[in-house]
Design an enzyme around this catalytic site. Structure first.
Site, PDB file in Angstrom:
ATOM      1  CB  CYS A   1      -0.906  -0.102   1.297  1.00 34.61           C
ATOM      2  SG  CYS A   1      -2.386   1.025   0.912  1.00 34.61           S
ATOM      3  N   GLY A   2       0.847   2.099   1.085  1.00 30.01           N
ATOM      4  CA  GLY A   2       1.783   3.249   1.142  1.00 30.01           C
ATOM      5  C   GLY A   2       3.282   2.772   0.731  1.00 30.01           C
TER       6      GLY A   2
END
Length: 436
Positions: free
Chosen positions: A328-329
C-alpha cells in the site's frame, strides 16, 4: 489455561466503542490489573492506542483470514494477564458473505469462537426505552454469542438514563454503565480513522482522562465478573514464514502499518529486524537480505520523501541485488510518482512505474485473497495470501507486469493486482497471513 475476556462491540461504527475500550484498558490498569488488548479484524490505528492505554502490545484476531488454531495461538499473548479486553469492528454481526472456505470476520464470530461475552455500547441519543429493543435484538440474534450487558453512551440527563434503564429492565438486559455526553475527550480523526497514537502530543493525559471517566460511570467489578473464555492461552503461536533472515524494515510516521503478529512470527522463525526511517533519509541496512516497506501515510509526507535523496538512491541500489517489497503506502513510495491531495506531483523512488494520486480520493476497502503470479519475499509463485486493502489512492498508471491475481471476499476480481519489476514487488493489499 484460560484468561477471562470481553469483547466491546456496538450496533454500528461511530457509537463510541473505541473510547470505551481505551477507557476500560486505562481504568483496569489503574486498578493494578494486567489487561491484554485485542482488536477484531484488520486495523492498525486502534491497536496502537490499545497498546498505549494498557502497556501491552495489542494483537489483531481475524476469523476471515486466520484459522481457529492461529487465533488460539495469538491469544497466548494473554497467558500472564488478568483480563482480556477485545475491541470489535463495525457492528457486532457485520462481516463479509461467508463463502464456505473461511469465517466472515464479524466480531460475533470471534465471540462465538473464544467464548468472550459481548459488552454492547449503545448510543442512545434520540431514544430512550426504544434502545432496549435494539439491545434485545442483539442479545437474541445468535445463540452462540452471549451478551454480558450494555453501556449506554451519550446520555443527556438523569431522566434520560432512568428511561433507558427502565426499558432494559423490562427485557432483562443488564446495564453496566451510563456515560453522559462529553466531547472533551474525543480523539481527532483523518481518512483512515483516528490520527495515529504517536502523533498525539497529549496522549497520556487523554488516556488518563478517559480512564477516569469510564471508572466513574461503569461498574468495573461487575463487568470483570461477567468475563469468560473457552479458548486456551497456553498454546504456542503458529509460525510465520519471514521474508528473509535479515529484514530491513521501514518504520516511521509514513510507514507504520504492519501487524505485530507478523513481526513476532518472523522473529520466532529466526529473522532479525533492522528498522530504518525513510523520513530521516536513512537507507536499508546493507547487511539485510531483503527490504520491506509497510503501509502508512506517504501522501502526508510526500514532499519529505521526494527530497530524501539518500533514501531513494540507497533503495534503488539495494534493489539491484536484493528483493524489495512494499505494501500500500510502501508500494506507492516505490513507484514513479505520487500526486498529493493538493494536486502536487512528487517523485518517488522509481523502482516501479506506478503512478498514484490523492487529488481525487476514492475509497478501496475490503478483504483480499491473492494468488501470486511471481514470488515475493517469503512466498513463492502460486502462493495464496490473505490480506486486506484500505486506502483512498487512485491509480493513474500501473504499467509493470501484475504481481498477483486478486479477488475480494466474494470472489470478484479487483483491479489492484500489484506489480513487479526486477527484484521490486508491491501490492495495495496488506498481508495478514498465508491462506491455508
Amino acid at each position: 489455561m484460560t484468561c477471562p475476556g470481553l469483547i466491546i462491540s456496538a450496533p454500528a461504527s461511530g457509537t463510541g466503542k473505541t473510547m470505551v475500550t481505551l477507557g476500560l484498558l486505562s481504568a483496569f490498569r489503574a486498578q493494578g490489573l494486567v489487561v491484554q488488548p485485542f482488536k477484531n479484524g484488520p486495523d492498525y490505528i486502534d491497536p496502537a492506542f490499545h497498546t498505549a492505554a494498557s502497556g501491552r502490545k495489542s494483537v489483531n484476531l481475524d476469523t476471515w483470514a486466520m484459522s481457529a488454531d492461529r487465533i488460539e495461538g495469538l491469544s497466548g499473548a494473554a497467558h500472564d494477564a488478568d483480563l482480556i479486553v477485545a475491541e470489535g469492528s463495525m457492528g457486532l454481526f457485520d462481516g463479509v458473505a461467508n463463502t464456505g472456505e473461511a469465517g466472515n470476520g464479524a466480531s460475533a464470530e470471534l465471540s462465538a469462537l473464544t467464548g468472550w461475552p459481548v459488552v454492547l455500547v449503545l448510543d442512545i441519543s434520540g431514544q430512550a426505552q426504544s434502545a432496549a429493543a435494539v439491545a434485545l435484538g442483539f442479545a437474541t440474534m445468535s445463540p452462540d454469542v452471549r451478551l454480558a450487558g450494555v453501556i449506554l453512551n451519550k446520555v443527556a440527563s438523569p431522566r434520560h438514563e432512568a428511561l433507558a434503564r427502565a426499558g432494559m429492565d423490562r427485557v432483562g438486559i443488564r446495564v453496566l454503565g451510563a456515560l453522559p455526553r462529553r466531547d472533551a475527550i474525543a480523539l481527532p480523526e483523518r481518512h483512515l480513522g483516528l490520527v495515529q497514537a504517536e502523533e498525539q502530543p497529549r496522549l497520556q493525559q487523554i488516556l488518563d482522562d478517559v480512564g477516569a471517566f469510564i471508572a466513574a460511570h461503569v461498574d468495573l467489578d461487575c463487568l470483570r465478573a461477567l468475563a469468560g473464555s473457552r479458548i486456551a492461552t497456553d498454546q504456542p503461536a503458529l509460525p510465520v514464514t519471514p521474508p528473509g533472515n535479515r529484514v530491513a524494515l521501514a518504520r516511521d510516521a509514513a510507514f507504520s502499518f504492519i501487524y505485530p503478529h507478523l513481526i513476532t512470527g518472523w522473529r520466532m522463525a529466526g529473522a532479525e529486524i533492522l528498522p530504518f526511517s525513510p523520513l530521516a533519509d536513512e537507507v536499508p541496512d546493507d547487511s539485510a537480505d531483503v527490504c520491506w516497506l509497510p503501509g502508512g501515510y506517504p501522501e502526508l509526507h510526500a514532499g519529505t520523501l521526494a527530497t530524501a535523496g539518500r533514501f531513494r538512491k540507497g533503495l534503488r541500489r539495494f534493489a539491484e541485488t536484493r528483493p524489495v517489497h512494499g505494501e500500500c503506502g510502501g508500494y506507492m513510495a516505490m513507484g514513479a510518482g505520487l500526486v498529493d491531495a493538493q494536486g502536487v506531483q512528487h517523485a518517488m523512488a522509481g523502482l516501479l512505474r506506478l503512478e498514484t494520486s490523492f487529488a481525487k480520493r476514492r475509497m478501496h476497502l475490503g478483504y483480499r485473497l491473492a494468488r501470486l503470479k511471481s514470488s515475493i519475499p517469503g512466498h513463492a509463485t502460486g502462493a495464496r495470501l490473505r490480506g486486506h486493502e484500505f486506502h483512498y489512492a487512485t491509480i493513474l498508471d500501473q504499467p509493470d507486469p501484475p504481481l498477483a491475481d486478486v479477488v475480494d471476499a466474494n470472489g470478484q476480481a479487483v483491479d489492484e493486482t500489484g506489480s513487479r519489476q526486477g527484484l521490486a514487488t508491491g501490492t495495495f493489499f496488506h498481508l495478514i497471513v498465508p491462506a491455508s
